[in-house]
Write an enzyme that holds these catalytic residues in place. Sequence first.
Site: not given
Length: 497
Positions: A333, A430
Amino acid sequence: MTKAIMIQGTGSNVGKSMIVAGLLRAAARRGLRVRPFKPQNMSNNAAVTEDGGEIGRAQALQARAAGVAPHTDMNPVLLKPQSSTGAQVVVHGQVIGQQEAHEFGRSKASLMPTVLHAFHRLAEDCDLIVVEGAGSPAETNLRAGDIANMGFARAAGVPVILMGDIDRGGVIAQIVGTRAVLEPADNALIRGFAVNKFRGDRSLFDAGRDDIAQRTGWPCLGVVPWFDAAHRLPAEDVMDLPARARSGGQGCVIAVPQLPRIANFDDLDPLSAEPGVDLRMISPGTPLPAEADLVLLVGSKSTIADLDAFRAEGWDIDLAAHIRRGGHVLGLCGGYQMLGQTITDPMGIEGPAGKVAGLGHLNVETTMAPQKHLSQKTGVHLASGTALTGYEIHIGETTGPDCARAWLTFDDLPEGATSASGGVQGCYMHGIFSSDAFRRAYLSTLGVTSSLDFESGVEETLDALADHVEAYMDVDLFLSLAAEVEAGERRALQPNV
């Protein structure tokens, strides 16, 4: 008839989230339909819900303890710090803007109807709601317009158990002092107290426990010893990050720079549980270890600011040397965005509008945009063919030549990027290391043989936590003190709550 009861703490990080999770699992094992609720949370460790929003990671864990899927009603207001004085404000799982602390302090009371509506929707389909407060009700400077602690408790008519933390010292003063500073109407809602994180011979605190009871008039629901397996459950607070590490262990060294706005660091939990992994949180002022096999850059709430902090620590120089030595790098991310050539923020979403140079180890570029991506996904690790699940929670779009070397697919679409050398990778997903088959395949490329069943371990730890709470708290008394919640909407109309 639905009942509710609230755990408030004498301060932050007293263990409220963990105890609530244990109480929810204990109540669920007794056959009750239970739900967690936290009116207002502040955390950069968030979870994506099935209804397409985000809530605090602790409430997602509590939902799991209760045996239900996480929902945005469980945490209707989430503050995600972006600077020392400002935060992104998330309401019902969606970003509504950014506010400085003083602005939120003036406007938070307007969110009480939103909070109460979420609470009452939860109450439509359960027997018991266990509510968690935030920080401490003794912060009298924050009492006006409060929606997180006594303001909510009075509006919803929910009784309160006050929890202190003996590990940090002064627990008698914590609890007795809280009673001293609260106004009478707030004190009237407190039904008892508990002491958490005790170490050693509990009988040595019998006199202290009795002194608190005498001074407050509240019964003690328990003196709870330190729960040694707490590190096996997802943490919410950045203060818990050191416990994620296995520094000094044996095996593959994974170094994780601890940046100021680190987010979604529960990505580390499956790795920290691996016996063959030496996971090291690298604190500011400490160089990246030369012996690292993998440098892992995790998520960030403020990518550009954290990139500046990364460089200020000299970690950019350490990272370049690590890559020259043939070391592996993975960015998740925000970490993925940092590894690229540039990050452009034309609308000033993270600060002043502009364009900054990335670390330059992936041939990709990121442009920040206001639309936030929130979804749960299933995918495949292309190198091994193993299935995995994950979730995305980010702003920004990343494109460039290295995206042609995607190393994952999610929902049948390519995801991530790989450098020409193959040593640097990044992706937006994630939670991928929670998938056992993928984690084993990924770690095998670093020389680690894994047989860990991570998700089963989480369930076993939640059961152990419930056993722990049952052993050291009077759960029967706790449940008996819960109150029916019908009066909540009527109380919400009263002033001065």
